[in-house]
Design a protein around this motif. Structure first.
Motif, PDB file in Angstrom:
ATOM      1  N   THR A 201     -12.901   9.268  -2.377  1.00 25.05           N
ATOM      2  CA  THR A 201     -13.511  10.536  -2.768  1.00 25.05           C
ATOM      3  C   THR A 201     -13.256  11.548  -1.655  1.00 25.05           C
ATOM      4  O   THR A 201     -12.704  11.223  -0.598  1.00 25.05           O
ATOM      5  CB  THR A 201     -15.031  10.385  -2.968  1.00 25.05           C
ATOM      6  N   SER A 202     -13.707  12.763  -1.880  1.00 25.74           N
ATOM      7  CA  SER A 202     -13.547  13.807  -0.861  1.00 25.74           C
ATOM      8  C   SER A 202     -14.355  13.515   0.393  1.00 25.74           C
ATOM      9  O   SER A 202     -14.109  14.094   1.454  1.00 25.74           O
ATOM     10  CB  SER A 202     -13.961  15.166  -1.441  1.00 25.74           C
ATOM     11  N   ALA A 203     -15.302  12.597   0.314  1.00 16.39           N
ATOM     12  CA  ALA A 203     -16.122  12.247   1.477  1.00 16.39           C
ATOM     13  C   ALA A 203     -15.348  11.487   2.538  1.00 16.39           C
ATOM     14  O   ALA A 203     -15.836  11.318   3.665  1.00 16.39           O
ATOM     15  CB  ALA A 203     -17.333  11.426   1.028  1.00 16.39           C
ATOM     16  N   LEU A 204     -14.139  11.017   2.209  1.00 16.28           N
ATOM     17  CA  LEU A 204     -13.349  10.293   3.205  1.00 16.28           C
ATOM     18  C   LEU A 204     -13.046  11.155   4.424  1.00 16.28           C
ATOM     19  O   LEU A 204     -12.935  10.649   5.546  1.00 16.28           O
ATOM     20  CB  LEU A 204     -12.039   9.803   2.579  1.00 16.28           C
ATOM     21  N   ALA A 205     -12.899  12.458   4.216  1.00 18.48           N
ATOM     22  CA  ALA A 205     -12.636  13.344   5.351  1.00 18.48           C
ATOM     23  C   ALA A 205     -13.770  13.260   6.361  1.00 18.48           C
ATOM     24  O   ALA A 205     -13.536  13.153   7.577  1.00 18.48           O
ATOM     25  CB  ALA A 205     -12.456  14.783   4.862  1.00 18.48           C
ATOM     26  N   ASP A 206     -15.007  13.276   5.884  1.00 21.99           N
ATOM     27  CA  ASP A 206     -16.154  13.172   6.794  1.00 21.99           C
ATOM     28  C   ASP A 206     -16.194  11.810   7.473  1.00 21.99           C
ATOM     29  O   ASP A 206     -16.588  11.696   8.637  1.00 21.99           O
ATOM     30  CB  ASP A 206     -17.456  13.396   6.018  1.00 21.99           C
ATOM     31  N   THR A 207     -15.772  10.780   6.747  1.00 21.83           N
ATOM     32  CA  THR A 207     -15.724   9.436   7.341  1.00 21.83           C
ATOM     33  C   THR A 207     -14.782   9.411   8.526  1.00 21.83           C
ATOM     34  O   THR A 207     -15.104   8.869   9.594  1.00 21.83           O
ATOM     35  CB  THR A 207     -15.264   8.412   6.285  1.00 21.83           C
ATOM     36  N   VAL A 208     -13.596  10.002   8.374  1.00 22.49           N
ATOM     37  CA  VAL A 208     -12.624  10.043   9.467  1.00 22.49           C
ATOM     38  C   VAL A 208     -13.136  10.900  10.611  1.00 22.49           C
ATOM     39  O   VAL A 208     -13.038  10.525  11.791  1.00 22.49           O
ATOM     40  CB  VAL A 208     -11.270  10.580   8.957  1.00 22.49           C
ATOM     41  N   LEU A 209     -13.695  12.057  10.286  1.00 20.42           N
ATOM     42  CA  LEU A 209     -14.122  12.996  11.325  1.00 20.42           C
ATOM     43  C   LEU A 209     -15.276  12.470  12.171  1.00 20.42           C
ATOM     44  O   LEU A 209     -15.451  12.878  13.325  1.00 20.42           O
ATOM     45  CB  LEU A 209     -14.503  14.335  10.690  1.00 20.42           C
TER      46      LEU A 209
ATOM     47  N   VAL B  41      -6.985  12.935   8.980  1.00 18.04           N
ATOM     48  CA  VAL B  41      -7.523  13.289   7.664  1.00 18.04           C
ATOM     49  C   VAL B  41      -6.389  13.657   6.717  1.00 18.04           C
ATOM     50  O   VAL B  41      -6.339  13.210   5.567  1.00 18.04           O
ATOM     51  CB  VAL B  41      -8.527  14.459   7.785  1.00 18.04           C
ATOM     52  N   ARG B  42      -5.455  14.478   7.190  1.00 16.71           N
ATOM     53  CA  ARG B  42      -4.339  14.912   6.344  1.00 16.71           C
ATOM     54  C   ARG B  42      -3.446  13.736   5.956  1.00 16.71           C
ATOM     55  O   ARG B  42      -2.969  13.652   4.815  1.00 16.71           O
ATOM     56  CB  ARG B  42      -3.527  15.993   7.063  1.00 16.71           C
ATOM     57  N   ALA B  43      -3.214  12.827   6.909  1.00 18.67           N
ATOM     58  CA  ALA B  43      -2.374  11.663   6.602  1.00 18.67           C
ATOM     59  C   ALA B  43      -3.051  10.754   5.578  1.00 18.67           C
ATOM     60  O   ALA B  43      -2.403  10.222   4.667  1.00 18.67           O
ATOM     61  CB  ALA B  43      -2.068  10.891   7.888  1.00 18.67           C
ATOM     62  N   VAL B  44      -4.363  10.565   5.715  1.00 14.30           N
ATOM     63  CA  VAL B  44      -5.105   9.746   4.753  1.00 14.30           C
ATOM     64  C   VAL B  44      -5.044  10.373   3.372  1.00 14.30           C
ATOM     65  O   VAL B  44      -4.796   9.701   2.366  1.00 14.30           O
ATOM     66  CB  VAL B  44      -6.565   9.558   5.227  1.00 14.30           C
ATOM     67  N   ARG B  45      -5.277  11.687   3.306  1.00 11.75           N
ATOM     68  CA  ARG B  45      -5.205  12.380   2.006  1.00 11.75           C
ATOM     69  C   ARG B  45      -3.808  12.257   1.389  1.00 11.75           C
ATOM     70  O   ARG B  45      -3.668  12.053   0.178  1.00 11.75           O
ATOM     71  CB  ARG B  45      -5.574  13.847   2.195  1.00 11.75           C
TER      72      ARG B  45
ATOM     73  N   GLY C  19       0.816  -1.200   0.000  1.00 14.80           N
ATOM     74  CA  GLY C  19       0.000   0.000   0.000  1.00 14.80           C
ATOM     75  C   GLY C  19       0.852   1.254   0.000  1.00 14.80           C
ATOM     76  O   GLY C  19       2.067   1.217  -0.192  1.00 14.80           O
ATOM     77  N   THR C  20       0.190   2.374   0.197  1.00 17.17           N
ATOM     78  CA  THR C  20       0.863   3.667   0.293  1.00 17.17           C
ATOM     79  C   THR C  20       0.679   4.210   1.697  1.00 17.17           C
ATOM     80  O   THR C  20      -0.214   3.784   2.431  1.00 17.17           O
ATOM     81  CB  THR C  20       0.294   4.651  -0.731  1.00 17.17           C
ATOM     82  N   SER C  21       1.514   5.155   2.070  1.00 13.81           N
ATOM     83  CA  SER C  21       1.458   5.610   3.457  1.00 13.81           C
ATOM     84  C   SER C  21       1.938   7.043   3.587  1.00 13.81           C
ATOM     85  O   SER C  21       2.579   7.587   2.681  1.00 13.81           O
ATOM     86  CB  SER C  21       2.298   4.693   4.353  1.00 13.81           C
ATOM     87  N   ALA C  22       1.642   7.639   4.732  1.00 19.16           N
ATOM     88  CA  ALA C  22       2.052   9.010   5.011  1.00 19.16           C
ATOM     89  C   ALA C  22       2.103   9.229   6.516  1.00 19.16           C
ATOM     90  O   ALA C  22       1.537   8.453   7.295  1.00 19.16           O
ATOM     91  CB  ALA C  22       1.087  10.006   4.366  1.00 19.16           C
ATOM     92  N   PHE C  23       2.794  10.291   6.910  1.00 12.28           N
ATOM     93  CA  PHE C  23       2.971  10.645   8.322  1.00 12.28           C
ATOM     94  C   PHE C  23       2.795  12.151   8.453  1.00 12.28           C
ATOM     95  O   PHE C  23       3.340  12.920   7.658  1.00 12.28           O
ATOM     96  CB  PHE C  23       4.371  10.230   8.790  1.00 12.28           C
ATOM     97  N   VAL C  24       2.029  12.560   9.450  1.00 11.33           N
ATOM     98  CA  VAL C  24       1.807  13.988   9.707  1.00 11.33           C
ATOM     99  C   VAL C  24       2.070  14.259  11.179  1.00 11.33           C
ATOM    100  O   VAL C  24       1.546  13.551  12.052  1.00 11.33           O
ATOM    101  CB  VAL C  24       0.368  14.417   9.350  1.00 11.33           C
ATOM    102  N   LYS C  25       2.893  15.280  11.443  1.00 12.87           N
ATOM    103  CA  LYS C  25       3.239  15.655  12.816  1.00 12.87           C
ATOM    104  C   LYS C  25       2.813  17.087  13.072  1.00 12.87           C
ATOM    105  O   LYS C  25       3.059  17.972  12.246  1.00 12.87           O
ATOM    106  CB  LYS C  25       4.749  15.498  13.031  1.00 12.87           C
ATOM    107  N   LEU C  26       2.185  17.310  14.209  1.00 13.74           N
ATOM    108  CA  LEU C  26       1.787  18.649  14.619  1.00 13.74           C
ATOM    109  C   LEU C  26       2.632  19.077  15.810  1.00 13.74           C
ATOM    110  O   LEU C  26       2.674  18.386  16.834  1.00 13.74           O
ATOM    111  CB  LEU C  26       0.307  18.665  15.020  1.00 13.74           C
ATOM    112  N   GLY C  27       3.316  20.199  15.655  1.00 16.57           N
ATOM    113  CA  GLY C  27       4.125  20.733  16.741  1.00 16.57           C
ATOM    114  C   GLY C  27       3.993  22.240  16.813  1.00 16.57           C
ATOM    115  O   GLY C  27       3.358  22.871  15.956  1.00 16.57           O
ATOM    116  N   ALA C  28       4.611  22.818  17.820  1.00 18.98           N
ATOM    117  CA  ALA C  28       4.528  24.272  18.003  1.00 18.98           C
ATOM    118  C   ALA C  28       5.337  25.020  16.944  1.00 18.98           C
ATOM    119  O   ALA C  28       5.138  26.218  16.743  1.00 18.98           O
ATOM    120  CB  ALA C  28       5.005  24.653  19.398  1.00 18.98           C
ATOM    121  N   ARG C  29       6.264  24.325  16.294  1.00 15.18           N
ATOM    122  CA  ARG C  29       7.020  24.912  15.185  1.00 15.18           C
ATOM    123  C   ARG C  29       7.353  23.798  14.201  1.00 15.18           C
ATOM    124  O   ARG C  29       7.027  22.635  14.445  1.00 15.18           O
ATOM    125  CB  ARG C  29       8.299  25.605  15.697  1.00 15.18           C
TER     126      ARG C  29
END
Length: 285
Positions: A232-240, A269-273, A171-181
């Motif tokens: 589709t773009s509806a995946l975001a709503d599925t995750v949320l 959502v961002r990682a899935v996209r 498959g394909t994959s991604a990683f998203v990190k949220l930090g103060a900077r």
């Protein structure tokens, strides 16, 4: 008397571990900051001379990452696209200088809730190889890290490798990190996503979130909601709208529990996209 040893073979290291209690020194990027100005009071087993524990290799049914493999090794090694999430996480481990010496196994053994490598390895369904002078055993990563700074390591054992089964290296994959900077920061929340897309439909999904509970967690509810969904773009709503009961975020100086929970959904959502974008050969936003 405090002892220091630097064995040159794994068998020698395991023999030493079997006869006394030692604190293992690998890359040292967590070891020395934790020590601070305090004097060393533990026996030190320096494993930096163990060439057997270095490197990344492909076996018949799994990929094997040696315990002393560094994050730079992960970034540079040719690996399937499913490992993109781990490569992206590797680039977030401190500075490039840290990545050059910090070991993958050390990141796991340190067992910080904010360990960058853990969500990606959970999404890859990795297990941990533990060896003592008498036995070898393998534990799923989710059973190895027990809590904040706690692992399932037994006296006399050391981590010798991390293994990713080939059935999960797809498959394909991604990683998203949220930090103060942007760089050199402890994460507020982070997410790893691995998707198997067949005929425009998500056939399988592995989603993991870190820094939002005592240990990183797979999100079974989100994974179940994604399976069978068209891309589709509806995946975001599925995750949320999917349940994320596995998370129990704390409040600290980096963010409140409520903020972390909301942020976790958004970065998943961002990682899935991003994973979908990788699968379509596009640059993910």
């Amino acid at each position: 008397m405090i002892r220091y040893a630097k064995p040159t073979t794994v068998d020698e290291a395991l023999a030493l571990l079997g006869e006394d209690r030692w604190r293992i020194l690998a890359g040292g990027t967590d070891f020395y900051p934790a020590q601070g100005a305090n004097p060393v009071r533990d026996n030190i087993l320096d494993i930096n001379g163990l060439a057997q524990l270095r490197g990344i290799a492909e076996a018949d049914d799994h990929w094997r990452i040696g315990a002393r493999a560094t994050w730079t090794d992960v970034v540079r090694h040719p690996l399937p696209t499913a490992f993109d999430t781990l490569k992206a996480a590797a680039r977030e481990v401190g500075s490039v200088q840290i990545q050059n010496v910090a070991s993958v196994a050390g990141n796991l053994c340190n067992a910080s809730p904010a360990a960058d490598g853990v969500p990606a390895l959970l999404a890859l369904e990795a297990d941990v190889e533990l060896r003592s002078a008498k036995a070898v055993r393998h534990l799923p990563l989710g059973e190895f890290i027990l809590g904040n700074r706690r692992t399932a390591l037994q006296p006399g054992e050391m981590v010798t490798a991390i293994r990713v089964p080939k059935r999960s290296a797809i498959g394909t994959s991604a990683f998203v990190k949220l930090g103060a900077r942007r760089y050199l920061v402890i994460s507020i929340a982070m997410a790893a996503a691995r998707l198997v897309i067949e005929g425009g439909v998500i056939a399988d999904a592995a989603i993991a979130v870190g820094s939002c509970s005592a240990v990183a967690r797979r999100l079974a509810g989100v994974e179940a909601a994604l399976r069978g969904q068209p891309v589709t773009s509806a995946l975001a709503d599925t995750v949320l709208s999917a349940p994320i009961d596995e998370l129990s975020p704390i409040a600290d100086v980096r963010g409140s529990a409520e903020y972390r929970r909301d942020a976790a959904r958004e970065i998943v959502v961002r990682a899935v996209r991003a994973a979908i974008g990788s699968g379509e050969g596009k640059v993910a936003a």
